[in-house]
Design a protein around this motif. Structure first.
Motif, PDB file in Angstrom:
ATOM      1  N   GLY A  81       0.804  -1.208   0.000  1.00 47.13           N
ATOM      2  CA  GLY A  81       0.000   0.000   0.000  1.00 47.13           C
ATOM      3  C   GLY A  81       0.838   1.258   0.000  1.00 47.13           C
ATOM      4  O   GLY A  81       0.541   2.213  -0.740  1.00 47.13           O
ATOM      5  N   VAL A  82       1.895   1.283   0.809  1.00 45.11           N
ATOM      6  CA  VAL A  82       2.770   2.458   0.873  1.00 45.11           C
ATOM      7  C   VAL A  82       3.453   2.692  -0.474  1.00 45.11           C
ATOM      8  O   VAL A  82       3.535   3.824  -0.967  1.00 45.11           O
ATOM      9  N   ALA A  83       3.945   1.610  -1.091  1.00 39.13           N
ATOM     10  CA  ALA A  83       4.623   1.727  -2.384  1.00 39.13           C
ATOM     11  C   ALA A  83       3.655   2.176  -3.476  1.00 39.13           C
ATOM     12  O   ALA A  83       3.993   3.027  -4.316  1.00 39.13           O
ATOM     13  N   MET A  84       2.456   1.627  -3.476  1.00 41.54           N
ATOM     14  CA  MET A  84       1.454   1.980  -4.482  1.00 41.54           C
ATOM     15  C   MET A  84       1.092   3.468  -4.395  1.00 41.54           C
ATOM     16  O   MET A  84       1.011   4.164  -5.418  1.00 41.54           O
ATOM     17  N   ARG A  85       0.895   3.964  -3.177  1.00 40.77           N
ATOM     18  CA  ARG A  85       0.540   5.369  -3.007  1.00 40.77           C
ATOM     19  C   ARG A  85       1.718   6.285  -3.342  1.00 40.77           C
ATOM     20  O   ARG A  85       1.539   7.366  -3.900  1.00 40.77           O
ATOM     21  N   ALA A  86       2.943   5.861  -3.019  1.00 41.35           N
ATOM     22  CA  ALA A  86       4.109   6.659  -3.377  1.00 41.35           C
ATOM     23  C   ALA A  86       4.229   6.795  -4.890  1.00 41.35           C
ATOM     24  O   ALA A  86       4.508   7.881  -5.423  1.00 41.35           O
ATOM     25  N   LYS A  87       3.987   5.689  -5.583  1.00 39.17           N
ATOM     26  CA  LYS A  87       4.010   5.721  -7.046  1.00 39.17           C
ATOM     27  C   LYS A  87       2.939   6.672  -7.571  1.00 39.17           C
ATOM     28  O   LYS A  87       3.173   7.444  -8.514  1.00 39.17           O
ATOM     29  N   GLY A  88       1.767   6.639  -6.943  1.00 45.17           N
ATOM     30  CA  GLY A  88       0.690   7.521  -7.366  1.00 45.17           C
ATOM     31  C   GLY A  88       1.007   8.993  -7.145  1.00 45.17           C
ATOM     32  O   GLY A  88       0.493   9.861  -7.851  1.00 45.17           O
ATOM     33  N   LEU A  89       1.863   9.274  -6.174  1.00 43.40           N
ATOM     34  CA  LEU A  89       2.275  10.648  -5.906  1.00 43.40           C
ATOM     35  C   LEU A  89       3.417  11.099  -6.812  1.00 43.40           C
ATOM     36  O   LEU A  89       3.873  12.236  -6.724  1.00 43.40           O
ATOM     37  N   GLY A  90       3.894  10.183  -7.678  1.00 48.36           N
ATOM     38  CA  GLY A  90       4.933  10.536  -8.637  1.00 48.36           C
ATOM     39  C   GLY A  90       6.337  10.209  -8.216  1.00 48.36           C
ATOM     40  O   GLY A  90       7.306  10.664  -8.837  1.00 48.36           O
ATOM     41  N   ALA A  91       6.481   9.396  -7.171  1.00 49.57           N
ATOM     42  CA  ALA A  91       7.818   9.049  -6.685  1.00 49.57           C
ATOM     43  C   ALA A  91       8.431   7.915  -7.495  1.00 49.57           C
ATOM     44  O   ALA A  91       7.728   7.119  -8.126  1.00 49.57           O
ATOM     45  N   ASN A  92       9.749   7.831  -7.446  1.00 53.95           N
ATOM     46  CA  ASN A  92      10.490   6.656  -7.902  1.00 53.95           C
ATOM     47  C   ASN A  92      10.619   5.736  -6.697  1.00 53.95           C
ATOM     48  O   ASN A  92      11.199   6.129  -5.682  1.00 53.95           O
ATOM     49  N   VAL A  93      10.080   4.527  -6.780  1.00 59.85           N
ATOM     50  CA  VAL A  93       9.963   3.672  -5.603  1.00 59.85           C
ATOM     51  C   VAL A  93      10.979   2.535  -5.634  1.00 59.85           C
ATOM     52  O   VAL A  93      11.117   1.826  -6.639  1.00 59.85           O
ATOM     53  N   VAL A  94      11.669   2.375  -4.506  1.00 57.14           N
ATOM     54  CA  VAL A  94      12.603   1.271  -4.294  1.00 57.14           C
ATOM     55  C   VAL A  94      12.073   0.436  -3.135  1.00 57.14           C
ATOM     56  O   VAL A  94      11.631   0.981  -2.123  1.00 57.14           O
ATOM     57  N   VAL A  95      12.099  -0.883  -3.274  1.00 56.07           N
ATOM     58  CA  VAL A  95      11.664  -1.795  -2.214  1.00 56.07           C
ATOM     59  C   VAL A  95      12.858  -2.591  -1.713  1.00 56.07           C
ATOM     60  O   VAL A  95      13.673  -3.075  -2.511  1.00 56.07           O
ATOM     61  N   THR A  96      12.967  -2.721  -0.398  1.00 53.16           N
ATOM     62  CA  THR A  96      13.960  -3.625   0.195  1.00 53.16           C
ATOM     63  C   THR A  96      13.210  -4.766   0.867  1.00 53.16           C
ATOM     64  O   THR A  96      12.139  -4.558   1.455  1.00 53.16           O
ATOM     65  N   GLU A  97      13.751  -5.962   0.776  1.00 57.11           N
ATOM     66  CA  GLU A  97      13.074  -7.153   1.291  1.00 57.11           C
ATOM     67  C   GLU A  97      14.087  -8.205   1.746  1.00 57.11           C
ATOM     68  O   GLU A  97      15.244  -8.184   1.333  1.00 57.11           O
ATOM     69  N   VAL A  98      13.639  -9.120   2.622  1.00 56.21           N
ATOM     70  CA  VAL A  98      14.424 -10.298   2.984  1.00 56.21           C
ATOM     71  C   VAL A  98      13.764 -11.563   2.450  1.00 56.21           C
ATOM     72  O   VAL A  98      14.369 -12.634   2.474  1.00 56.21           O
ATOM     73  N   ASP A  99      12.523 -11.442   1.986  1.00 57.88           N
ATOM     74  CA  ASP A  99      11.759 -12.568   1.461  1.00 57.88           C
ATOM     75  C   ASP A  99      11.884 -12.566  -0.067  1.00 57.88           C
ATOM     76  O   ASP A  99      11.449 -11.622  -0.738  1.00 57.88           O
ATOM     77  N   ALA A 100      12.451 -13.628  -0.623  1.00 59.19           N
ATOM     78  CA  ALA A 100      12.702 -13.681  -2.063  1.00 59.19           C
ATOM     79  C   ALA A 100      11.410 -13.618  -2.877  1.00 59.19           C
ATOM     80  O   ALA A 100      11.370 -12.998  -3.950  1.00 59.19           O
TER      81      ALA A 100
END
Length: 423
Positions: free
Chosen positions: A227-246
């Protein structure tokens, strides 16, 4: 409980704030049709007559209305906050006037905060609603004497469910708990759309800075992270995700986001939002490479995802530059900003999830509390899921409130789906 009795028992900041608190509660009441429908049922059936219920949730208007719905079902309700910075003093005052006992203040110190939690349990409740496991932890540690009447309860968050399952695995869980967070009508909507919107409401209100064109680093790609990434994209951001789960990392990549380790993301991020439920997600090695002006926030549960002690150790100065923004000046002159002391940015620096979203979550809480009260003798001391029929009922109530109808299966269609012989 009468208003006078609640006033005598409660510990709140300022009773005179009640009128504004009532206005807030009235506003969410008008936008929570599912919970209103359940309230009508509870008023008729009185499922909690003679019972004591203790609630620990983020104490703002939507939570207050949940407490009033449970009270309408006959319960003697006591409520406390689940985060020092999300409690709203005017809402607390309004609840006391409505006959609900409140042990909560905005921004108490750590010792007072814990004492308020303990006070909320000293009524020896029959049922609890917990958020993050604070009540459960107290009941299983220093105040086991308060377990006497407890039939069970419901848990709101991923973090709390992890702790409950750890207790269950060790054979130490003393009562049944319903994992409300794992219900479809919770995580699909609350975690994704609620967190997605409210996080950016809190960040934007606090910083008053533009998001478009900047790089947002989202740590964790569970339902909240999505949800956070989706809304950031909607606001025009370039989104990077970090994860430990492949698996989640592949999902983030296929959803169109860049995926990399935090030590690499730290070099390019303008905004950081942690949503993992774990500790030390942003720590010393990341501060060492961050851009000047990086803004850090947390939307996980506790204030341990952004490691502030390691940030302070690298800083030569610290000041509050705006309400809910702390500036840390590093030894090389760079400045890093932490929002809401690293606590939940959507609640500590905002009003939390939209009322229409929490309508579904709190409807599940109310129905789950009734379920555990009706079935606690048969459930045993374990963590159980919200029954699917309750989940579906909340969805149907929601559709009805929107004026939406859907198809139903015919007898022939049901038979086709249930038979291995049909072709």
């Amino acid at each position: 409980m009468s208003s006078n009795a609640a006033k005598e028992r409660s510990i709140i900041a300022d009773p005179s704030l009640a009128p504004n608190g009532h206005l807030k509660i009235d506003w969410v009441n008008a936008h929570m049709p599912v919970l209103n429908r359940i309230r009508e049922q509870f008023e008729k059936e009185r499922p909690f007559d003679g019972l004591k219920v203790t609630i620990s949730l983020h104490l703002e208007a939507k939570t207050a209305y949940l407490a009033k719905v449970i009270q309408a079902g006959g319960a003697d309700v006591t409520i406390t906050g689940s985060n020092p910075l999300s409690t709203q003093d005017d809402v607390c005052a309004a609840l006391v006037e409505d006959g609900i006992t409140v042990f909560a203040k905005y921004n108490p110190g750590p010792e007072e905060y814990k004492e308020l939690l303990i006070k909320s349990l000293e009524s020896k409740p029959d049922l609890i609603i917990d958020d993050g496991g604070d009540l459960v932890t107290i009941l299983h540690s220093e105040r086991r004497d308060l377990l006497a009447n407890l039939r069970g309860g419901a848990e709101e968050t991923t973090t709390g469910i992890l702790r409950l399952k750890a207790l269950e695995k060790e054979g130490k869980l003393q009562f049944p708990m319903v994992a409300v967070n794992d219900a479809f009508c919770k995580y699909l909507f609350d975690n994704r759309y609620g967190t997605g919107q409210s996080v950016w409401d809190g960040i934007n209100r606090t910083t008053n800075l533009v998001v478009a064109g900047k790089t947002v680093v989202v740590a964790g790609y569970g339902w909240c992270g999505k949800g956070v990434a989706m809304r950031a994209k909607g606001l025009g951001a370039n989104v990077v995700v970090t994860e430990v789960d492949a698996i989640k990392a592949v999902e983030a990549y296929m959803d169109g986001f860049k995926v990399m380790p935090m030590v690499e993301a730290a070099k390019i991020g303008d905004y950081f939002v942690t949503v993992t439920g774990n500790r030390d997600i942003i720590r010393g090695e990341h501060y060492d490479v961050m851009k000047d002006g990086a803004i850090l926030s947390n939307a996980g549960h506790f204030d341990v995802e952004v490691n502030k002690p390691e940030l302070e150790a690298r800083s030569v100065a610290k000041r509050t530059v705006r309400h809910n923004i702390e500036e840390y000046q590093l030894k090389d002159g760079r400045k890093v900003y932490v929002l809401a002391e690293g606590r939940l940015v959507n609640l500590a620096a905002g009003d939390g999830h939209p009322a229409e979203i929490m309508d579904m979550t709190f409807a599940l809480q109310a129905m789950s509390l009734k379920y555990v009260n009706d079935n606690y003798k048969n459930i045993g001391n374990r963590v159980v899921n919200v029954p699917y029929e309750l989940d579906e009922q909340v969805a149907r109530f929601k559709l009805a409130s929107l004026g939406i109808s859907i198809d139903t299966l015919s007898a022939e269609q049901k038979a086709y789906l249930e038979s291995w012989q049909e072709h």
